[in-house]
Scaffold this active site. Structure first.
Site, PDB file in Angstrom:
ATOM      1  N   PHE A 127      33.683  49.314  33.818  1.00 46.96           N
ATOM      2  CA  PHE A 127      34.635  48.394  34.447  1.00 46.96           C
ATOM      3  C   PHE A 127      35.433  49.166  35.491  1.00 46.96           C
ATOM      4  O   PHE A 127      36.100  50.151  35.168  1.00 46.96           O
ATOM      5  CB  PHE A 127      35.589  47.762  33.426  1.00 46.96           C
ATOM      6  CG  PHE A 127      36.454  46.696  34.062  1.00 46.96           C
ATOM      7  CD1 PHE A 127      35.988  45.406  34.227  1.00 46.96           C
ATOM      8  CD2 PHE A 127      37.719  46.999  34.535  1.00 46.96           C
ATOM      9  CE1 PHE A 127      36.765  44.423  34.847  1.00 46.96           C
ATOM     10  CE2 PHE A 127      38.503  46.035  35.158  1.00 46.96           C
ATOM     11  CZ  PHE A 127      38.029  44.739  35.314  1.00 46.96           C
ATOM     12  N   ASP A 214      36.576  57.731  36.864  1.00 47.13           N
ATOM     13  CA  ASP A 214      37.558  56.658  36.775  1.00 47.13           C
ATOM     14  C   ASP A 214      38.347  56.872  35.484  1.00 47.13           C
ATOM     15  O   ASP A 214      37.904  56.510  34.392  1.00 47.13           O
ATOM     16  CB  ASP A 214      36.843  55.302  36.780  1.00 47.13           C
ATOM     17  CG  ASP A 214      37.826  54.139  36.707  1.00 47.13           C
ATOM     18  OD1 ASP A 214      39.004  54.381  36.386  1.00 47.13           O
ATOM     19  OD2 ASP A 214      37.413  52.995  36.956  1.00 47.13           O
ATOM     20  N   LYS A 243      47.091  52.326  35.951  1.00 43.96           N
ATOM     21  CA  LYS A 243      47.693  51.905  34.686  1.00 43.96           C
ATOM     22  C   LYS A 243      48.928  52.697  34.241  1.00 43.96           C
ATOM     23  O   LYS A 243      50.040  52.364  34.585  1.00 43.96           O
ATOM     24  CB  LYS A 243      46.627  51.904  33.595  1.00 43.96           C
ATOM     25  CG  LYS A 243      45.646  50.747  33.744  1.00 43.96           C
ATOM     26  CD  LYS A 243      44.770  50.637  32.544  1.00 43.96           C
ATOM     27  CE  LYS A 243      43.774  49.490  32.627  1.00 43.96           C
ATOM     28  NZ  LYS A 243      44.346  48.182  32.320  1.00 43.96           N
TER      29      LYS A 243
HETATM   30  N1  PLP Z   1      39.134  51.091  36.142  1.00 46.91           N
HETATM   31  C1  PLP Z   1      39.269  51.031  34.808  1.00 46.91           C
HETATM   32  C2  PLP Z   1      38.636  52.086  33.968  1.00 46.91           C
HETATM   33  C3  PLP Z   1      40.016  50.006  34.220  1.00 46.91           C
HETATM   34  O1  PLP Z   1      40.136  49.961  32.891  1.00 46.91           O
HETATM   35  C4  PLP Z   1      40.605  49.034  35.059  1.00 46.91           C
HETATM   36  C5  PLP Z   1      41.373  47.924  34.478  1.00 46.91           C
HETATM   37  O2  PLP Z   1      41.240  47.587  33.328  1.00 46.91           O
HETATM   38  C6  PLP Z   1      40.435  49.140  36.443  1.00 46.91           C
HETATM   39  C7  PLP Z   1      39.696  50.184  36.949  1.00 46.91           C
HETATM   40  C8  PLP Z   1      41.044  48.132  37.370  1.00 46.91           C
HETATM   41  O3  PLP Z   1      42.410  48.316  37.406  1.00 46.91           O
HETATM   42  P1  PLP Z   1      43.375  47.181  38.011  1.00 46.91           P
HETATM   43  O4  PLP Z   1      43.348  46.022  37.083  1.00 46.91           O
HETATM   44  O5  PLP Z   1      44.714  47.864  38.070  1.00 46.91           O
HETATM   45  O6  PLP Z   1      42.852  46.847  39.361  1.00 46.91           O
END
Ligand code: PLP
Length: 399
Positions: A127, A214, A243
């Site tokens: 994700f 990520d 986050k």
């Molecule tokens: N990357 C990861 C690993 C995530 O868990 C998330 C959100 O859950 C995102 C990217 C996307 O983040 P945002 O919702 O702040 O755009």
């Protein structure tokens, strides 16, 4: 009629305030927050030192523009590079934006090497966000369906499978980078082996690819070190954060190192709000408080307590497929859909989440204490047992 766009299936509760790992709803009921805004509230709710830092900054300067130098941003970049070993930082507002920056860095890096259609290796169940490029990188059809045509330039392989990456290396000369979550959060708390991360580093070095991590959900202290890659002893070329970085104040970051740090030039990328003084002050305070209050150690200790408690108390329970976690990032996978448990936990005064239909996810704030961790166990374990005691069809119907 609600004037909110229909994008979330919201639970019927509205919170008015919080303190530490506790939140209160508008009827005055108290809940133990084992989710922390999905790994966002690093310091829990209403941390007095964070409040002071934000209030002071708000009284001085909230926003200017990236047309000018921003002292708080420079200081935060220094701090992030010091704790990560990276070289420089681009600031944005969210996780998907951080991933967008990484994707653009990889593509530009590829073009400069003469690769006309650069591609990035991404993972099943990944994700990375909900913008068009990041949902295309995401490995979940539910997130993508209806938004085709997807952005091209992603080659998907199974997670934690080095052979699959080697096969791509042997067959696809357009690859310029690998993008991976060291622990998949939305995908169900899937933990890559540390050896996999080291081998990915090696193949990226050998092939001239960028190794992009990520750490939006798993980073920032949740696993007992600042970043998961530090457990494996590897440094990525690009690392994404969001986050937990501002402990609730929106801020994202794309950290880069070596060649990746030299890809962007003025005009290549930007963000109006990205790294404004208020967001940076919140992030600086968050990092400082994590250090002052030794919250990395706490995350490790409380994570071990929760994980071993769950394993002991649910040992031998039929229907528990696996209990896995690293620090304060924990998943309990059941053999059936368990969405109903979220409401049942809420009725019992506990906030948890279910992801991938069958994985109960715990992501409490790093300030959680032992008493509260034991309270999570005391509330959650009976609910899991009760749910599993019902015939699978009945619990699925309620999910
Ligand atoms: N990357 C990861 C690993 C995530 O868990 C998330 C959100 O859950 C995102 C990217 C996307 O983040 P945002 O919702 O702040 O755009």
């Amino acid at each position: 009629m609600s004037h909110l766009m229909n994008t979330y299936s919201r639970l019927p509760v509205s919170f008015t305030h919080g303190k530490g790992v506790w939140v209160w709803d508008d009827a005055g009921r108290r809940y133990l927050d084992a989710l922390a805004g999905i790994a966002v509230n690093t310091l829990g709710h209403a941390h007095p030192k964070l409040l002071r830092a934000i209030t002071e900054q708000t009284g001085r300067l909230i926003h200017v523009s990236n047309l000018y130098r921003i002292a708080e941003q420079e200081k935060l970049a220094d701090k992030l590079c010091a704790i990560s070993g990276m070289d420089n930082v681009f600031f944005c507002n969210s996780g998907c934006e951080a991933n967008e920056a990484a994707i653009k860095i990889a593509r530009l890096y590829g073009h400069r090497k003469g690769i006309g259609a650069p591609a990035i290796v991404v993972m099943d169940k990944a994700f990375h966000g909900r913008t068009l490029a990041t949902l295309s990188a995401t490995g979940n059809r539910k997130v993508q369906a209806g938004f085709e045509p997807l952005v091209p330039g992603f080659v998907r392989v199974p997670f934690d499978d080095m052979e699959a990456v080697r096969r791509v290396a042997a067959s696809d000369r357009n690859i310029v980078a690998v993008l991976v979550e060291p622990i998949q959060g939305e995908g169900g708390i899937n933990i890559s082996s540390m050896q996999y991360l080291r081998e990915l580093r090696e193949i990226c070095d050998r092939e001239g690819w960028l190794f992009m991590l990520d750490e939006v959900q798993c980073g920032l202290g949740r696993t007992g070190r600042w970043f998961v890659c530090q457990h494996a002893g590897v440094l990525p070329d690009v690392m994404l954060l969001a986050k937990g970085l501002g402990s609730g104040v929106p801020i994202g970051a794309c950290l880069a190192r070596g060649a990746a740090a030299r890809v962007f030039e003025p005009g290549n990328h930007g963000s109006t709000f990205g790294g404004n003084p208020l967001a940076c002050a919140a992030a600086l305070a968050t990092l400082q408080i994590v250090e002052e209050e030794r919250l990395l150690e706490n995350a490790e200790r409380m994570g071990t307590l929760l994980l071993s408690g769950l394993r002991e108390q649910l040992a031998g329970t039929r229907g528990v497929v696996e209990i896995r976690g690293h620090g304060l990032m924990i998943g309990v996978e059941l053999d059936r859909p368990c969405g109903a448990l979220v409401g049942q936990a809420m009725a019992a005064g506990l906030l948890v989440n279910v992801t991938m239909d069958t994985v109960i996810r715990l992501l409490p704030a790093l300030v959680i204490g032992e008493t509260e961790a034991r309270q999570i166990l005391a509330m959650l374990v009976p609910l899991v047992r009760d749910l599993l005691a019902q015939p699978a069809a009945a619990s699925a119907a309620r999910a």
